[in-house]
Enzyme design. Structure first.
Site, PDB file in Angstrom:
ATOM      1  N   HIS A  88       0.814  -1.208   0.000  1.00 14.93           N
ATOM      2  CA  HIS A  88       0.000   0.000   0.000  1.00 14.93           C
ATOM      3  C   HIS A  88       0.858   1.274   0.000  1.00 14.93           C
ATOM      4  O   HIS A  88       2.024   1.275   0.391  1.00 14.93           O
ATOM      5  CB  HIS A  88      -0.923   0.023   1.218  1.00 14.93           C
ATOM      6  CG  HIS A  88      -0.198   0.169   2.526  1.00 14.93           C
ATOM      7  ND1 HIS A  88       0.272   1.378   2.999  1.00 14.93           N
ATOM      8  CD2 HIS A  88       0.151  -0.737   3.461  1.00 14.93           C
ATOM      9  CE1 HIS A  88       0.868   1.214   4.158  1.00 14.93           C
ATOM     10  NE2 HIS A  88       0.814  -0.072   4.458  1.00 14.93           N
ATOM     11  N   ARG A 137      -6.094   1.093   4.180  1.00  8.87           N
ATOM     12  CA  ARG A 137      -5.004   1.584   3.330  1.00  8.87           C
ATOM     13  C   ARG A 137      -4.667   0.608   2.205  1.00  8.87           C
ATOM     14  O   ARG A 137      -4.310   1.023   1.102  1.00  8.87           O
ATOM     15  CB  ARG A 137      -3.770   1.911   4.175  1.00  8.87           C
ATOM     16  CG  ARG A 137      -3.214   0.780   5.038  1.00  8.87           C
ATOM     17  CD  ARG A 137      -2.181   1.371   6.005  1.00  8.87           C
ATOM     18  NE  ARG A 137      -1.458   0.375   6.798  1.00  8.87           N
ATOM     19  CZ  ARG A 137      -1.871  -0.089   7.969  1.00  8.87           C
ATOM     20  NH1 ARG A 137      -3.039   0.330   8.469  1.00  8.87           N
ATOM     21  NH2 ARG A 137      -1.134  -0.958   8.649  1.00  8.87           N
ATOM     22  N   GLU A 191      -1.205  -6.145   8.134  1.00  9.00           N
ATOM     23  CA  GLU A 191       0.142  -5.875   8.635  1.00  9.00           C
ATOM     24  C   GLU A 191       0.334  -6.620   9.948  1.00  9.00           C
ATOM     25  O   GLU A 191      -0.640  -6.976  10.619  1.00  9.00           O
ATOM     26  CB  GLU A 191       0.311  -4.373   8.847  1.00  9.00           C
ATOM     27  CG  GLU A 191       1.666  -3.925   9.380  1.00  9.00           C
ATOM     28  CD  GLU A 191       2.830  -4.328   8.494  1.00  9.00           C
ATOM     29  OE1 GLU A 191       3.209  -5.522   8.577  1.00  9.00           O
ATOM     30  OE2 GLU A 191       3.348  -3.484   7.752  1.00  9.00           O
ATOM     31  N   HIS A 261       0.575  -5.384   2.869  1.00  5.17           N
ATOM     32  CA  HIS A 261       1.455  -4.585   3.717  1.00  5.17           C
ATOM     33  C   HIS A 261       2.892  -5.085   3.670  1.00  5.17           C
ATOM     34  O   HIS A 261       3.159  -6.195   3.197  1.00  5.17           O
ATOM     35  CB  HIS A 261       0.928  -4.610   5.146  1.00  5.17           C
ATOM     36  CG  HIS A 261      -0.510  -4.219   5.239  1.00  5.17           C
ATOM     37  ND1 HIS A 261      -0.920  -2.933   5.512  1.00  5.17           N
ATOM     38  CD2 HIS A 261      -1.640  -4.949   5.062  1.00  5.17           C
ATOM     39  CE1 HIS A 261      -2.241  -2.883   5.496  1.00  5.17           C
ATOM     40  NE2 HIS A 261      -2.701  -4.093   5.226  1.00  5.17           N
ATOM     41  N   GLY A 262       3.784  -4.264   4.188  1.00  9.56           N
ATOM     42  CA  GLY A 262       5.200  -4.595   4.138  1.00  9.56           C
ATOM     43  C   GLY A 262       5.518  -5.965   4.695  1.00  9.56           C
ATOM     44  O   GLY A 262       6.200  -6.773   4.055  1.00  9.56           O
TER      45      GLY A 262
END
Length: 333
Positions: A88, A137, A191, A261-262
């Site tokens: 994102h 997000r 996340e 997410h990361g």
């Protein structure tokens, strides 16, 4: 398997985590029939007029249904599926340098622009179904990215929380339904949960606990922050979800985009690229830059990331993807 099929986008194998535990009889929503998980079905039962049977779901494609884009979306002889991963764009708490984790905050203006740019980069790649986390997000990123796609299909979040949600979100126009892309949301793609660090300023937290301790919480593989998740714990849920819900769709020849997410994406990439725990710690993912994999013969092959909507660069198209791109662009023009 094919890069795309001629069936409606809603006839794909869909996430059914919210169907588990229900005992209703088989229901039909559009051209997707849902079967409660208690039904004793084999995970790969194939029947006439059906794409795939999974525990909890049955995706049925009408034999006489023809997509308005079937010629361009089904390259002859194709045996590949595309997998696009997007982290994102910048969120409001990223901007404020706060630990975000599973707190549900939206994108900044820059994050919106990153999502739109990501969409331009994948505008000529096939997308049949989208998976996102349950956080806004990631969902914003997926939706904004798809506004740039050349096929102009509309991403629609599927609501199967209960019978009313399914009924109220039903589409009654076949033409409209054929021009949608199903979006599945799943908390398993969230996340990693940062526990007691969520909402804290990263710089102030480093001053309070020490830079080394905070670095350990953020970058170690199996050491969680106080009452939070380690990367290993995040990987356990996100990779399990990927194997159970996403891989069957890829096996079925459908093309998938995941906006997440990361850390959840790092975990999935660790699985796809067979990275060690040390290698995944060192893996950095840029916000809003899509990564492309090709799923072929049960294997994932990374094809790189695009550097622009009209530039191949390190974005290595396979012959099938090149055919799709050419046919799509010729159709639009």
């Amino acid at each position: 398997m094919a890069l795309n099929s001629c069936c409606s986008s809603r006839s794909f194998a869909l996430n059914t985590r919210d169907m588990f535990g229900k005992r209703e009889a088989c229901q039909t929503v559009g051209n997707v029939s849902l079967i409660p998980s208690q039904c004793s079905l084999s995970k790969r039962v194939l029947m006439p007029n059906c794409r795939r049977a999974l525990v909890g779901i049955f995706a049925i494609a009408s034999q006489n249904h023809q997509s308005s884009f079937s010629t361009s979306q089904n390259p002859i002889g194709s045996s590949e599926s595309a997998l696009i991963l997007i982290r994102h764009g910048e969120s409001l708490w990223n901007q404020k340098n706060l630990f975000t984790g599973c707190v549900d905050v939206p994108l900044t203006k820059e994050g919106v622009e990153e999502a739109i740019e990501a969409g331009k980069r994948i505008s000529n790649l096939p997308v049949d179904i989208i998976f996102t986390s349950a956080l806004i997000r990631a969902q914003m990123t997926a939706m904004l990215a798809m506004t740039q796609h050349l096929r102009k299909k509309v991403p629609v979040i599927l609501h199967n929380e209960d019978v009313r949600a399914e009924s109220w979100s039903k589409i009654f126009s076949k033409v409209t339904e054929d021009q949608t892309i199903p979006v599945i949301t799943a908390w398993e793609l969230n996340e990693r949960m940062y526990g007691e660090l969520q909402g804290l300023n990263k710089r102030e937290t480093a001053e309070k606990f020490g830079k080394q301790k905070v670095l350990e919480w953020r970058r170690s593989y199996d050491i969680p922050p106080p009452n939070g998740e380690s990367l290993a714990m995040c990987a356990e849920r996100s990779v399990a979800y990927f194997k159970k819900q996403v891989e069957p769709v890829l096996y079925d020849g459908q093309n998938v985009m995941i906006a997440a997410h990361g850390n959840s994406l790092r975990a999935i990439i660790m699985y796809l690229d067979k990275l060690t725990s040390q290698e995944v710690i060192d893996l950095e993912l840029s916000t809003g830059v899509p990564m492309l994999y090709v799923f072929k013969e049960g294997k994932f092959i990374r094809r790189g990331s695009p550097i622009g909507p009209d530039t191949i660069g390190v974005y290595a198209f396979t012959p099938d993807l090149a055919v799709y791109r050419e046919q799509l662009e010729n159709t639009i023009l």
